[in-house]
Enzyme design. Structure first.
Site, PDB file in Angstrom:
ATOM      1  N   TYR A 143       0.823  -1.212   0.000  1.00 28.99           N
ATOM      2  CA  TYR A 143       0.000   0.000   0.000  1.00 28.99           C
ATOM      3  C   TYR A 143       0.855   1.259   0.000  1.00 28.99           C
ATOM      4  O   TYR A 143       0.511   2.261  -0.643  1.00 28.99           O
ATOM      5  CB  TYR A 143      -1.014  -0.011   1.162  1.00 28.99           C
ATOM      6  CG  TYR A 143      -2.198  -0.883   0.817  1.00 28.99           C
ATOM      7  CD1 TYR A 143      -3.202  -0.420  -0.038  1.00 28.99           C
ATOM      8  CD2 TYR A 143      -2.296  -2.184   1.279  1.00 28.99           C
ATOM      9  CE1 TYR A 143      -4.269  -1.217  -0.407  1.00 28.99           C
ATOM     10  CE2 TYR A 143      -3.357  -2.998   0.918  1.00 28.99           C
ATOM     11  CZ  TYR A 143      -4.345  -2.512   0.077  1.00 28.99           C
ATOM     12  OH  TYR A 143      -5.398  -3.301  -0.309  1.00 28.99           O
ATOM     13  N   ASN A 193     -12.035   2.083  -7.458  1.00 30.88           N
ATOM     14  CA  ASN A 193     -10.672   2.568  -7.239  1.00 30.88           C
ATOM     15  C   ASN A 193     -10.554   3.281  -5.900  1.00 30.88           C
ATOM     16  O   ASN A 193     -11.486   3.951  -5.455  1.00 30.88           O
ATOM     17  CB  ASN A 193     -10.258   3.511  -8.369  1.00 30.88           C
ATOM     18  CG  ASN A 193     -10.232   2.797  -9.703  1.00 30.88           C
ATOM     19  OD1 ASN A 193     -10.300   1.577  -9.740  1.00 30.88           O
ATOM     20  ND2 ASN A 193     -10.151   3.545 -10.787  1.00 30.88           N
ATOM     21  N   HIS A 243     -14.787   0.751  -2.614  1.00 29.17           N
ATOM     22  CA  HIS A 243     -13.697   0.011  -1.957  1.00 29.17           C
ATOM     23  C   HIS A 243     -12.848   0.902  -1.048  1.00 29.17           C
ATOM     24  O   HIS A 243     -11.706   0.568  -0.739  1.00 29.17           O
ATOM     25  CB  HIS A 243     -12.814  -0.676  -3.015  1.00 29.17           C
ATOM     26  CG  HIS A 243     -13.497  -1.813  -3.710  1.00 29.17           C
ATOM     27  ND1 HIS A 243     -12.993  -2.455  -4.820  1.00 29.17           N
ATOM     28  CD2 HIS A 243     -14.663  -2.452  -3.430  1.00 29.17           C
ATOM     29  CE1 HIS A 243     -13.822  -3.421  -5.204  1.00 29.17           C
ATOM     30  NE2 HIS A 243     -14.844  -3.426  -4.381  1.00 29.17           N
ATOM     31  N   GLY A 279     -13.024   0.307 -17.768  1.00 31.75           N
ATOM     32  CA  GLY A 279     -11.743  -0.060 -17.163  1.00 31.75           C
ATOM     33  C   GLY A 279     -11.854  -1.007 -15.990  1.00 31.75           C
ATOM     34  O   GLY A 279     -11.054  -0.936 -15.057  1.00 31.75           O
ATOM     35  N   SER A 336     -12.282  -5.244 -14.930  1.00 32.38           N
ATOM     36  CA  SER A 336     -12.300  -6.637 -15.408  1.00 32.38           C
ATOM     37  C   SER A 336     -13.641  -7.301 -15.097  1.00 32.38           C
ATOM     38  O   SER A 336     -13.910  -8.407 -15.566  1.00 32.38           O
ATOM     39  CB  SER A 336     -11.155  -7.431 -14.775  1.00 32.38           C
ATOM     40  OG  SER A 336     -11.235  -7.350 -13.367  1.00 32.38           O
ATOM     41  N   ASN A 367     -13.304  -0.908 -22.604  1.00 37.01           N
ATOM     42  CA  ASN A 367     -12.176  -1.687 -22.091  1.00 37.01           C
ATOM     43  C   ASN A 367     -11.228  -1.978 -23.254  1.00 37.01           C
ATOM     44  O   ASN A 367     -11.659  -2.073 -24.401  1.00 37.01           O
ATOM     45  CB  ASN A 367     -12.669  -3.005 -21.466  1.00 37.01           C
ATOM     46  CG  ASN A 367     -11.665  -3.586 -20.465  1.00 37.01           C
ATOM     47  OD1 ASN A 367     -10.508  -3.823 -20.807  1.00 37.01           O
ATOM     48  ND2 ASN A 367     -12.120  -3.824 -19.241  1.00 37.01           N
TER      49      ASN A 367
HETATM   50  P1  OAD Z   1      -8.450  -5.123 -12.764  1.00 37.12           P
HETATM   51  O1  OAD Z   1      -6.975  -4.932 -12.684  1.00 37.12           O
HETATM   52  O2  OAD Z   1      -9.020  -6.442 -12.420  1.00 37.12           O
HETATM   53  O3  OAD Z   1      -8.944  -4.799 -14.251  1.00 37.12           O
HETATM   54  C1  OAD Z   1      -8.548  -3.661 -14.952  1.00 37.12           C
HETATM   55  C2  OAD Z   1      -9.283  -3.660 -16.268  1.00 37.12           C
HETATM   56  O4  OAD Z   1      -8.973  -2.468 -16.956  1.00 37.12           O
HETATM   57  C3  OAD Z   1      -8.912  -4.818 -17.197  1.00 37.12           C
HETATM   58  O5  OAD Z   1     -10.107  -5.418 -17.694  1.00 37.12           O
HETATM   59  C4  OAD Z   1      -8.122  -4.146 -18.312  1.00 37.12           C
HETATM   60  O6  OAD Z   1      -8.313  -4.778 -19.580  1.00 37.12           O
HETATM   61  C5  OAD Z   1      -8.722  -2.763 -18.321  1.00 37.12           C
HETATM   62  N1  OAD Z   1      -7.845  -1.694 -18.809  1.00 37.12           N
HETATM   63  C6  OAD Z   1      -6.512  -1.552 -18.645  1.00 37.12           C
HETATM   64  N2  OAD Z   1      -6.075  -0.405 -19.177  1.00 37.12           N
HETATM   65  C7  OAD Z   1      -7.170   0.224 -19.686  1.00 37.12           C
HETATM   66  C8  OAD Z   1      -7.387   1.464 -20.347  1.00 37.12           C
HETATM   67  N3  OAD Z   1      -6.401   2.321 -20.603  1.00 37.12           N
HETATM   68  N4  OAD Z   1      -8.655   1.772 -20.721  1.00 37.12           N
HETATM   69  C9  OAD Z   1      -9.676   0.922 -20.491  1.00 37.12           C
HETATM   70  N5  OAD Z   1      -9.538  -0.247 -19.852  1.00 37.12           N
HETATM   71  C10 OAD Z   1      -8.305  -0.604 -19.451  1.00 37.12           C
HETATM   72  O7  OAD Z   1      -9.107  -3.950 -11.904  1.00 37.12           O
HETATM   73  P2  OAD Z   1     -10.581  -3.837 -11.312  1.00 37.12           P
HETATM   74  O8  OAD Z   1     -11.603  -4.341 -12.254  1.00 37.12           O
HETATM   75  O9  OAD Z   1     -10.715  -2.428 -10.816  1.00 37.12           O
HETATM   76  O10 OAD Z   1     -10.335  -4.691  -5.103  1.00 37.12           O
HETATM   77  O11 OAD Z   1     -10.488  -4.786 -10.062  1.00 37.12           O
HETATM   78  C11 OAD Z   1     -11.557  -4.822  -9.173  1.00 37.12           C
HETATM   79  C12 OAD Z   1     -11.078  -4.935  -7.771  1.00 37.12           C
HETATM   80  O12 OAD Z   1     -10.158  -6.034  -7.663  1.00 37.12           O
HETATM   81  C13 OAD Z   1     -10.252  -3.764  -7.296  1.00 37.12           C
HETATM   82  O13 OAD Z   1     -11.044  -2.703  -6.805  1.00 37.12           O
HETATM   83  C14 OAD Z   1      -9.462  -4.368  -6.181  1.00 37.12           C
HETATM   84  C15 OAD Z   1      -9.017  -5.610  -6.915  1.00 37.12           C
HETATM   85  O14 OAD Z   1      -8.509  -6.598  -6.172  1.00 37.12           O
HETATM   86  C16 OAD Z   1      -9.870  -4.708  -3.860  1.00 37.12           C
HETATM   87  O15 OAD Z   1      -8.730  -4.358  -3.575  1.00 37.12           O
HETATM   88  C17 OAD Z   1     -10.870  -5.194  -2.880  1.00 37.12           C
END
Ligand code: OAD
Length: 244
Positions: free
Chosen positions: A67, A102, A119, A187, A189, A213
């Site tokens: 962190y 985020n 979160h 953005g 997953s 995405n």
């Molecule tokens: P992820 O890291 O799982 O996913 C990021 C997503 O962003 C992926 O699908 C990428 O393809 C996409 N991506 C990357 N660059 C991009 C761009 N320039 N424009 C558009 N899309 C892009 O992150 P989250 O979905 O936020 O939780 O993950 C969800 C949660 O899992 C987070 O809040 C965190 C994590 O563990 C906790 O910490 C509880």
């Protein structure tokens, strides 16, 4: 110039209630690594191995260091055109909710107002033991978590795997999703629940679902419009249409 479908542009022009769910991808163009990306120092850890109470109990220094590393990056970076476009988009609709997974605070720094941080926020800290907010300034060189008056260790005020989301934020996010006529998932997953369920709630209640995405996700098949590309490029183009 992006060639948006006439169907999407119609919905965009007539929408009154808009909700947006963002994930780590929206901050990628600011230089904040995503959780599931393959790059970077911490890529050898799965997020679940660092972002959990079990991990903190097992090795609080390691979790704290991760962190601190993320805080250091966030301190140095700036919001990108995707964040700014969302702050601008908010002004164009009667009702607008920005729901984010985020913890980096970049949406606020870009000027967004109605933000639901599902979160938590990495700039805040609290006691792992008694839950009391810890307001002392944290030095980024601090390698181990400080202690609370109760003797408990201090942790970031973010939601970890296995923990419940802040109740009022989540209720408002649910409500905004269920009543939206246009919903953007940008953005993310779309695999971490319950946040990942919000686009489905929106769709089930009749919203037009747009996904932005760089690659397909489990949500893509359900989206009315999948816009493949960077959120920092696509969102500003959408806002241009709103200004017309
Ligand atoms: P992820 O890291 O799982 O996913 C990021 C997503 O962003 C992926 O699908 C990428 O393809 C996409 N991506 C990357 N660059 C991009 C761009 N320039 N424009 C558009 N899309 C892009 O992150 P989250 O979905 O936020 O939780 O993950 C969800 C949660 O899992 C987070 O809040 C965190 C994590 O563990 C906790 O910490 C509880």
């Amino acid at each position: 110039m992006i060639d948006f479908s006439p169907e999407f542009l119609n919905v965009l022009k007539s929408a009154k209630r808009v909700a947006v769910l963002t994930g780590a991808g929206i901050s990628a163009e600011s230089g904040v690594a995503t959780f599931r990306g393959k790059e970077g120092l911490w890529a050898k850890f799965r997020p679940e191995e660092l972002a959990s109470a079990d991990a903190f109990m097992l090795n609080s220094a390691l979790v704290w260091e991760w962190y601190q590393y993320r805080r250091d990056i966030i301190d140095k970076v700036q919001p990108n055109p995707g964040h700014f476009a969302l702050a601008d988009m908010e002004k164009h609709f009667k009702s607008f909710a920005l729901i984010t997974q985020n913890v980096d605070g970049l949406h606020r720094r870009a000027g967004s107002q109605n933000i639901l941080e599902l979160h938590g926020n990495i700039t805040r800290n609290k006691c792992f033991n008694c839950g009391k907010p810890f307001i002392d300034e944290i030095n980024l060189d601090q390698k181990k978590p400080p202690c609370c008056n109760c003797g408990g260790k201090i942790r970031p005020d973010v939601v970890w795997f296995g923990e419940t989301l802040p109740q009022s934020e989540f209720e408002m996010a649910n409500e905004a999703s269920a009543t939206a006529d246009l919903f953007f998932a940008a953005g993310t997953s779309a695999i971490v629940y319950p946040a990942a369920g919000l686009p489905m709630i929106a769709k089930r209640h009749g919203a037009y679902l747009v996904e932005i995405n760089i690659e397909p996700t489990p949500l893509t098949d359900m989206a009315d419009s999948f816009m493949q590309g960077k959120s920092g490029e696509i969102l500003p183009e959408i806002v241009k249409w709103l200004r017309k």
